[in-house]
Write a protein that holds these residues in place. Structure first.
Motif, mmCIF file in Angstrom:
data_model
loop_
_atom_site.group_PDB
_atom_site.id
_atom_site.type_symbol
_atom_site.label_atom_id
_atom_site.label_comp_id
_atom_site.label_asym_id
_atom_site.label_seq_id
_atom_site.Cartn_x
_atom_site.Cartn_y
_atom_site.Cartn_z
ATOM 1 N N GLU A 632 -7.083 47.643 67.065
ATOM 2 C CA GLU A 632 -7.056 49.065 66.716
ATOM 3 C C GLU A 632 -7.272 49.878 67.979
ATOM 4 O O GLU A 632 -7.942 49.431 68.914
ATOM 5 C CB GLU A 632 -8.162 49.416 65.698
ATOM 6 N N GLY A 633 -6.717 51.070 67.995
ATOM 7 C CA GLY A 633 -6.932 51.954 69.129
ATOM 8 C C GLY A 633 -6.258 51.432 70.384
ATOM 9 O O GLY A 633 -5.119 50.966 70.364
ATOM 10 N N ARG A 634 -6.984 51.471 71.499
ATOM 11 C CA ARG A 634 -6.410 51.086 72.784
ATOM 12 C C ARG A 634 -7.432 50.316 73.608
ATOM 13 O O ARG A 634 -8.610 50.191 73.232
ATOM 14 C CB ARG A 634 -5.997 52.345 73.553
ATOM 15 N N LEU A 649 -15.186 49.485 74.111
ATOM 16 C CA LEU A 649 -14.516 48.670 73.103
ATOM 17 C C LEU A 649 -15.534 47.814 72.367
ATOM 18 O O LEU A 649 -16.588 47.464 72.915
ATOM 19 C CB LEU A 649 -13.468 47.753 73.751
ATOM 20 N N ALA A 655 -16.982 45.445 64.680
ATOM 21 C CA ALA A 655 -16.309 46.540 63.962
ATOM 22 C C ALA A 655 -16.456 46.387 62.456
ATOM 23 O O ALA A 655 -16.450 47.388 61.709
ATOM 24 C CB ALA A 655 -14.831 46.575 64.345
ATOM 25 N N ASN A 660 -14.761 52.548 59.591
ATOM 26 C CA ASN A 660 -13.820 53.251 60.470
ATOM 27 C C ASN A 660 -14.392 53.384 61.874
ATOM 28 O O ASN A 660 -14.828 54.475 62.305
ATOM 29 C CB ASN A 660 -13.481 54.638 59.910
ATOM 30 N N LEU A 662 -13.291 53.466 64.980
ATOM 31 C CA LEU A 662 -12.724 54.293 66.042
ATOM 32 C C LEU A 662 -13.359 55.689 66.025
ATOM 33 O O LEU A 662 -13.439 56.352 64.992
ATOM 34 C CB LEU A 662 -11.210 54.408 65.880
ATOM 35 N N GLY A 663 -13.808 56.100 67.188
ATOM 36 C CA GLY A 663 -14.429 57.411 67.316
ATOM 37 C C GLY A 663 -15.921 57.416 67.045
ATOM 38 O O GLY A 663 -16.590 58.440 67.263
ATOM 39 N N ILE A 685 -16.326 54.547 70.668
ATOM 40 C CA ILE A 685 -15.432 53.394 70.475
ATOM 41 C C ILE A 685 -13.991 53.896 70.492
ATOM 42 O O ILE A 685 -13.590 54.714 69.641
ATOM 43 C CB ILE A 685 -15.732 52.677 69.147
ATOM 44 N N VAL A 686 -13.210 53.423 71.472
ATOM 45 C CA VAL A 686 -11.804 53.822 71.554
ATOM 46 C C VAL A 686 -10.863 52.687 71.164
ATOM 47 O O VAL A 686 -9.650 52.900 71.057
ATOM 48 C CB VAL A 686 -11.461 54.281 72.992
ATOM 49 N N GLY A 687 -11.404 51.502 70.938
ATOM 50 C CA GLY A 687 -10.545 50.389 70.564
ATOM 51 C C GLY A 687 -11.335 49.229 69.993
ATOM 52 O O GLY A 687 -12.528 49.049 70.272
ATOM 53 N N VAL A 688 -10.657 48.441 69.170
ATOM 54 C CA VAL A 688 -11.218 47.207 68.590
ATOM 55 C C VAL A 688 -10.357 46.051 69.059
ATOM 56 O O VAL A 688 -9.129 46.076 68.897
ATOM 57 C CB VAL A 688 -11.237 47.263 67.048
#
Length: 893
Positions: A632-634, A649, A655, A660, A662-663, A685-688
């Motif tokens: 997820e994310g980047r 990350l 996660a 949710n 992200l963010g 958190i910008v990515g998983v």
């Protein structure tokens, strides 16, 4: 008083009727029987009645004469003692002569028992050296290690004690004779070949007093040396041998660690090298304390506390006293000490399992100890079968000796003496096998704790002597008791058989069935471990291990002392590696999978409690270079680096705790040993990313957080390099390119990630290798048992088989007859083995991965292997039986 014939009295005087051959004894008996028969005929008896009466009278006379002879010999106590010594000497001499007359039996029995005793000695040596023997320190049972524990953080059951907490524990407790702290300090050793990264144990001045460690050269440093800020060092025995060639003049010489000279004061004795990590000891000086910021009460990494309990104080009392201090510290320092408790662990436990992550190793050794004991039981059953067949063939000899007055105990003692000689010879061969096996395991097997203490010593030799006594009884007592059942009538039983033949066959069949059952049990255990290892090798570690190089670079300080200098160095290393032909990408991390990790608390609004996570700092290309999936994310980008914008990350498992993710904002704490240790780092958190296992044996991944490497650069960063498989010699080119960046840079190896992951299964491979070897030996012994019994049966039933074939039986019928008998015995043994397997393999369920302890596929497969081998073993004597010439045998009859 009845008097024995002169010739029979002469036989009583010769080795207790043992040394004359059977033919000599029978000739002597026949002569005197014939003379007695003639006397009775002359007295008027019919010839048949005279011969029967002579046999009865002669048998009674021989037995009475033997009893009178023994009574006279043992009436006087002094003569009785001398007689026992004389009897022992005669028994041993006769045993040697009888074994020399059967060299085939002796060789097979000695080799079989030697392999069984040798295998048991090897495993006992490992178990004794690792788990059982006392630590090589004075009053080692009073040595303990002290830890902090916080169940609410719970990644590990025990955590290091911070240096300030250690000082408070030492000053505020009375239950310890002494308390010392150790700190793992990574540094660089300047050698003639160039700089080399090493880890040293920086210890407080009372460390050697607490441990009471001995040295082979020089002396250990003391509290006064540390108080005087002396730059001294004590080498481990292995370091002295490996790095300094065992130079006896090393005392007084200087070594240089990152530009600081240390004078060598001593070398510890072999095996007295706690802790296992580290190559030498240096004083924990104020300079090291300040440079690593050990004064921070929240820093609970790389510190070990060693203590010695006072006499009469146990661990429970020590924990209670420490907990009182811990409660006071929680009130005084709530930010760092709330919910932290004290834990006391015996030093032995920590030596065996230093980091609390290797609990399967003791269970593996215990499992192997049980497995090798089964091999010895099978070997004893095999030799018992051979001995029983030999006893049945010697029944006429035993009948003669019984007729001449030998008692049951006399025959049993003689057979047990022969068994003792075989066991003793097998033990000598077994010790030779054990010395080779231990050397092989130490050279080729996985690293074992206390490996310097593993070896054949007095305890092991006593164990081997116990095995000699046990094996003597296990394989000798049954044949000996069978020999005692020989009767005078066996002298007239003829060449075709003897009394008790059928019961002997039943006993042999029981022994073979036992061998088959035990062998199947070992095969099941080995099959389950093999299947488990195959499943572990197929585990997805969460990244692409192929064509991935790993290198650990210890940056010396100076010149790399500041964060900016470290960041610049690692970026230049990445760029140098990327310029090498065949390199696809390069990245940096504080730790790569399989190379350790550090733990940080994590706090977030979604969780009511603080949890512990693996704290990884990585460069922007790390996720892509490693081949970790972004779910997820980047991933992290260049713009996320210095200055850090808060991007981080989390892995998939972490996660899963968040809704949710992200963010979401989370807070972790810096884990670099330095002035900023424990500083909160609030990020978003910008990515998983996918879960990553640190080893293939790891059941699941840890909760993990990834932050930019520039936010927390490490002195000993790890470089990962992705290469093109079509380009050769990439490893050497990468090493050469990195050394061009700075020739002073010590590179701690350059290996492939595949090798590192394979190395994580070293213990599992070790268990499979030994268990498979034991199972193979057991299967071979069981097959030999089947073959030997059937070969004996074929010899005994040769006349019956010839009659059957003369009356029209086909060769195929004979083969079926012999094989069917074998398969019935094997089937009974297999049923017993399967039942035992279902009951006992549950004990090894904790050692298995991805396979049930009662996996039907494994049970069926190994049973098929067993029956196949047993069929081949039975078919060979069956073919021999079918090839008999009935006419020739009948003519001989």
């Amino acid at each position: 008083m009845l008097r024995l014939p002169k010739g029979v009295r002469r036989l009583f005087d010769m080795e207790s009727i043992g040394s004359p051959s059977d033919d000599d004894v029978r000739t002597e008996l026949d002569f005197h029987l014939e003379m007695r028969t003639r006397d009775l005929v002359e007295q008027g008896l019919a010839p048949d009645e005279a011969r029967e009466e002579a046999r009865r009278l002669f048998g009674d006379t021989a037995r009475i004469g033997g009893a009178l002879s023994r009574t006279a010999r043992h009436s006087d106590p002094k003569r009785r003692a001398l007689s026992w010594l004389y009897d022992i000497r005669r028994d041993i001499g006769f045993a040697f002569r009888m074994l020399a007359r059967s060299p085939g039996y002796a060789a097979v029995a000695v080799l079989t028992l030697g392999l069984g005793i040798g295998a048991n000695t090897v495993v006992f040596t490992l178990v004794d050296g690792v788990l059982m023997s006392a630590l090589p320190y004075q009053d080692a049972d009073r040595l303990v290690t002290l830890w902090s524990t916080n169940p609410s953080r719970g990644l590990f059951t025990r955590s290091p004690v911070s240096y300030p907490d250690f000082r408070d524990w030492r000053s505020q407790t009375a239950g310890f004779e002494g308390m010392a702290v150790l700190y793992g300090h990574g540094t660089v050793l300047n050698e003639s070949e160039g700089p080399a990264p090493i880890v040293v144990a920086a210890v407080s001045g009372d460390y050697f007093d607490v441990l009471k460690a001995r040295t082979v050269l020089g002396l250990p440093f003391t509290h006064s040396d540390v108080a005087a800020n002396a730059q001294v060092a004590v080498l481990k025995y292995g370091t002295w041998q490996r790095r300094f060639g065992g130079d006896p003049g090393i005392i007084g010489q200087t070594i240089t660690l990152e530009g600081v000279s240390y004078t060598v004061m001593g070398v510890t004795d072999r095996g007295r090298d706690f802790p296992a990590w580290g190559e030498m000891w240096i004083p924990l000086t104020p300079e090291i304390v300040r440079s690593q910021n050990l004064e921070h009460r929240g820093q609970r990494i790389d510190t070990w506390v060693l203590a010695r309990l006072r006499p009469g104080i146990d661990s429970v009392a020590a924990v209670a006293e420490l907990q009182t201090v811990a409660d006071r510290l929680a009130i005084a320092y709530p930010e760092t000490n709330t919910d932290w408790s004290a834990l006391v662990a015996p030093l032995r436990q920590i030596v065996i399992d230093p980091f609390g992550r290797n609990a399967t190793m003791p269970r593996t050794l215990i499992l192997l100890n049980g497995a090798v004991a089964l091999v010895l039981l099978i070997a004893c059953a095999n030799v018992a079968n051979l001995s029983l067949a030999r006893v049945l063939q010697r029944r006429r000899e035993f009948a003669v000796r019984t007729a001449l007055g030998a008692g049951r105990w006399r025959l049993v003692r003689q057979l047990l003496t022969e068994s003792l000689m075989v066991s003793a010879a097998g033990a000598v061969f077994g010790v030779i096998v054990a010395r080779w096996g231990i050397s092989f395991i130490m050279a080729r097997g996985p690293a074992l704790p206390r490996d310097a203490e593993i070896g054949i010593d007095v305890r092991v030799l006593v164990f081997t002597a116990g095995l000699v006594a046990m094996t003597t009884l296990l394989f000798g007592i049954l044949p000996a008791l069978r020999s005692a059942g020989a009767r005078f009538i066996d002298l007239r039983s003829g060449a075709r058989g003897s009394v008790g033949r059928h019961s002997g066959k039943r006993i042999q069949s029981v022994l073979v069935a036992s061998q088959v059952g035990l062998a199947l049990l070992l095969l099941i255990g080995a099959g389950l471990l093999i299947e488990s290892l195959r499943n572990l090798q197929d585990v997805d570690p969460g990244f692409n291990t192929r064509n991935l190089l790993v290198l650990r670079a210890q940056a010396p300080s100076p010149p790399y002392s500041t964060d900016e200098q470290l960041i610049d160095l690692h970026q230049r290393l990445e760029q140098a590696a990327e310029r090498v032909p065949g390199v696809i990408g390069a990245a940096t991390a504080n730790h790569a999978p399989g190379g350790g990790m550090v733990i940080s608390p994590l706090q977030t609004a979604d969780l009511d409690t603080t949890i512990s996570v693996a704290y990884r700092t990585v460069s922007p290309d790390y996720i892509e270079t490693m081949g970790i999936s972004v779910l997820e994310g980047r991933g992290l980008a260049r713009q996320d680096m210095a200055p850090w914008n808060g991007a981080l990350l989390v892995n998939e498992r972490l996660a899963g705790l968040l809704d949710n993710p992200l963010g979401k904002r989370v807070t972790v704490f810096k884990q670099k040993p330095g002035a900023d240790f424990g500083e909160p780092q609030a990020g978003v958190i910008v990515g998983v990313v996918g879960d990553v296992r640190g080893s293939l044996a790891q059941r699941s991944s840890r909760y993990t957080v990834y932050l930019p490497f520039t936010e927390n650069p490490w002195q000993n960063g790890t470089l990962v390099v992705r290469t093109d498989a079509s380009v050769r010699n990439t490893t050497a080119l990468v090493r050469e390119a990195l050394l061009k960046v700075d020739p002073r840079l010590p590179l701690a190896g350059l290996w492939t990630m595949e090798a590192q992951m394979r190395g994580s299964l070293a213990q599992q491979r070790f268990a499979v290798l030994l268990m498979g070897s034991f199972a193979g030996a057991a299967l071979s012994l069981a097959a030999l048992g089947v073959y030997g019994v059937l070969a004996y049966v074929v010899r005994q039933r040769a006349r019956e088989i010839s009659v059957r074939m003369a009356l029209g039986a086909r060769r195929l019928d004979v083969v079926r007859l012999v094989v069917r008998r074998a398969m019935i015995v094997v089937g009974i043994g297999a049923l017993a083995g399967l039942g035992a397997g279902v009951a006992l393999t549950r004990l090894m369920s904790s050692l298995l991965f991805g396979v049930s302890a009662t996996d039907p596929t494994t049970f069926i497969a190994v049973t098929g292997v067993l029956f196949s081998v047993a069929f081949v073993a039975s078919y060979l004597p069956a073919r021999r039986a079918a090839s008999l010439d009935p006419m020739q045998l009948l003519r001989e009859e």
